[in-house]
Design a protein around this motif. Structure first.
Motif, short mmCIF file in Angstrom:
data_model
loop_
_atom_site.label_atom_id
_atom_site.label_comp_id
_atom_site.label_asym_id
_atom_site.label_seq_id
_atom_site.Cartn_x
_atom_site.Cartn_y
_atom_site.Cartn_z
N ASP A 177 0.83 -1.21 0.00
CA ASP A 177 0.00 0.00 0.00
C ASP A 177 0.86 1.26 0.00
OD1 ASP A 177 -2.34 -1.45 -0.03
OD2 ASP A 177 -2.77 -1.19 2.12
N LYS A 178 1.88 1.28 0.86
CA LYS A 178 2.77 2.44 0.95
C LYS A 178 3.52 2.65 -0.37
CE LYS A 178 5.13 3.12 4.87
NZ LYS A 178 5.94 2.80 6.08
N ALA A 179 3.98 1.54 -0.96
CA ALA A 179 4.73 1.63 -2.22
C ALA A 179 3.82 2.11 -3.35
CB ALA A 179 5.34 0.28 -2.56
N GLN A 180 2.58 1.63 -3.38
CA GLN A 180 1.63 2.08 -4.40
C GLN A 180 1.37 3.57 -4.27
OE1 GLN A 180 -1.56 -0.65 -3.49
NE2 GLN A 180 -1.10 -1.93 -5.28
N TYR A 181 1.22 4.02 -3.04
CA TYR A 181 1.00 5.45 -2.79
C TYR A 181 2.19 6.27 -3.29
CZ TYR A 181 0.28 9.88 -0.42
OH TYR A 181 0.13 11.22 -0.15
N LEU A 182 3.41 5.81 -2.95
CA LEU A 182 4.62 6.51 -3.38
C LEU A 182 4.69 6.60 -4.91
CD1 LEU A 182 7.75 5.30 -1.36
CD2 LEU A 182 6.92 7.62 -1.63
N CYS A 183 4.44 5.47 -5.55
CA CYS A 183 4.52 5.41 -7.01
C CYS A 183 3.44 6.26 -7.68
CB CYS A 183 4.41 3.98 -7.50
SG CYS A 183 5.81 2.94 -7.06
N ALA A 184 2.32 6.41 -7.01
CA ALA A 184 1.24 7.24 -7.57
C ALA A 184 1.58 8.72 -7.47
CB ALA A 184 -0.08 6.94 -6.84
N GLN A 185 2.41 9.09 -6.49
CA GLN A 185 2.80 10.48 -6.29
C GLN A 185 3.84 10.93 -7.31
OE1 GLN A 185 1.23 12.45 -3.93
NE2 GLN A 185 0.01 10.59 -3.91
N LYS A 186 4.82 10.06 -7.58
CA LYS A 186 5.93 10.42 -8.45
C LYS A 186 6.50 9.13 -9.05
CE LYS A 186 10.35 12.79 -8.43
NZ LYS A 186 11.53 13.07 -7.68
N CYS A 205 11.48 3.93 -9.71
CA CYS A 205 12.03 2.76 -10.38
C CYS A 205 12.14 1.62 -9.36
CB CYS A 205 13.39 3.07 -11.00
SG CYS A 205 14.68 3.46 -9.81
N VAL A 206 12.47 0.45 -9.82
CA VAL A 206 12.58 -0.72 -8.95
C VAL A 206 13.58 -0.45 -7.83
CG1 VAL A 206 13.35 -3.13 -8.85
CG2 VAL A 206 11.88 -2.37 -10.73
N GLU A 207 14.71 0.15 -8.17
CA GLU A 207 15.75 0.42 -7.17
C GLU A 207 15.26 1.36 -6.08
OE1 GLU A 207 19.31 -0.73 -5.66
OE2 GLU A 207 18.30 -1.53 -7.41
N ASP A 208 14.50 2.39 -6.44
CA ASP A 208 13.94 3.32 -5.45
C ASP A 208 13.05 2.57 -4.46
OD1 ASP A 208 15.12 5.49 -6.77
OD2 ASP A 208 13.27 6.07 -7.81
N GLU A 219 3.13 -5.31 -12.42
CA GLU A 219 1.89 -5.81 -13.03
C GLU A 219 0.81 -4.74 -13.07
OE1 GLU A 219 0.35 -9.28 -11.02
OE2 GLU A 219 2.21 -10.38 -11.39
N GLU A 220 0.69 -4.01 -11.97
CA GLU A 220 -0.36 -3.00 -11.86
C GLU A 220 0.06 -1.64 -12.43
OE1 GLU A 220 -1.50 -3.00 -7.73
OE2 GLU A 220 -2.24 -5.06 -7.84
N LYS A 221 1.20 -1.63 -13.12
CA LYS A 221 1.73 -0.44 -13.80
C LYS A 221 2.08 0.72 -12.87
CE LYS A 221 1.12 -1.94 -18.11
NZ LYS A 221 2.08 -2.96 -18.43
N PHE A 222 2.33 0.42 -11.60
CA PHE A 222 2.81 1.47 -10.70
C PHE A 222 4.28 1.75 -11.00
CE2 PHE A 222 -0.90 0.27 -8.17
CZ PHE A 222 -1.35 1.52 -7.76
N ILE A 223 4.99 0.70 -11.43
CA ILE A 223 6.39 0.85 -11.82
C ILE A 223 6.52 0.47 -13.29
CG2 ILE A 223 8.75 0.00 -11.55
CD1 ILE A 223 8.20 -0.56 -8.64
N ASP A 224 7.16 1.33 -14.04
CA ASP A 224 7.47 1.07 -15.44
C ASP A 224 8.83 1.74 -15.68
OD1 ASP A 224 7.81 1.33 -18.23
OD2 ASP A 224 5.65 1.31 -18.57
N ALA A 278 10.80 10.08 -17.85
CA ALA A 278 10.48 11.17 -16.92
C ALA A 278 11.75 11.72 -16.28
CB ALA A 278 9.52 10.68 -15.84
N TYR A 279 12.67 10.84 -15.92
CA TYR A 279 13.92 11.24 -15.28
C TYR A 279 14.75 12.10 -16.23
CZ TYR A 279 18.09 10.82 -12.36
OH TYR A 279 19.18 11.10 -11.57
N VAL A 280 14.88 11.64 -17.47
CA VAL A 280 15.65 12.39 -18.47
C VAL A 280 15.04 13.77 -18.68
CG1 VAL A 280 16.22 12.51 -20.94
CG2 VAL A 280 16.62 10.39 -19.67
N LYS A 281 13.73 13.81 -18.83
CA LYS A 281 13.05 15.10 -19.07
C LYS A 281 13.29 16.05 -17.90
CE LYS A 281 8.74 17.15 -20.44
NZ LYS A 281 7.60 16.99 -21.27
#
Length: 158
Positions: A14-23, A26-29, A53-58, A65-68
């Motif tokens: 849940d916490k990871a999904q929330y983090l990924c939804a904010q910004k 990557c897997v390492e983060d 799978e749920e596209k929170f991480i791609d 996004a990082y490059v931009k």
């Protein structure tokens, strides 16, 4: 030694999904966060798999996004951006795709603007010192040596 509070797998997800939804993350983060939260290392893979799978991480989306962000706001060159992404263990193909998205004319203009701004801040009048300071500056921002040398030489001649 720091005493980490163990986090349940469900709560960590849940916490990871929330983090990924904010910004974009990557897997390492996320691995670093899971470690900080005291999640059992055996659970890392299942949590990360679910996030992917749920596209929170791609990772490809993250690289773009990082490059931009780093190019637009930090005015970093391709070398520095590539190095930072490799530190985050982003696959080379995604790094290359993302770097290829930077328009060449914009890239050159950014380098030129950064060099002009830096030139104004250099008080020295010795041409050799000015050149070396400009080159050192641009290379430290991650711009390619050849591109930097050419631009600095053309600026100093003017």
């Amino acid at each position: 030694m720091k005493n980490f509070k163990k986090t349940s797998v469900h709560k960590a997800l849940d916490k990871a999904q929330y983090l990924c939804a904010q910004k974009e993350k990557c897997v390492e983060d996320i691995k670093q966060k899971l470690f900080q939260w005291g999640v059992n290392k055996n659970d890392f893979d299942s949590i990360i798999e679910r996030l992917i799978e749920e596209k929170f991480i791609d990772e490809e989306r993250y690289a773009k996004a990082y490059v931009k962000e780093k190019f637009t706001f930090n005015k970093w060159g391709k070398i520095k951006i590539e190095y930072a992404l490799k530190q985050k263990k982003i696959p080379d193909q995604y790094i290359q795709y993302a770097l290829d998205d930077i328009p060449e004319n914009e890239y050159t203009q950014t380098l030129e603007k950064e060099l002009i701004k830096k030139r104004k801040s250099i008080q020295d009048t010795n041409e050799h010192t000015i050149k070396s300071k400009l080159i050192r500056f641009a290379v430290s921002k991650g711009f390619e040596n050849g591109k930097v040398f050419d631009m600095v030489n053309s600026m100093i001649k003017e």
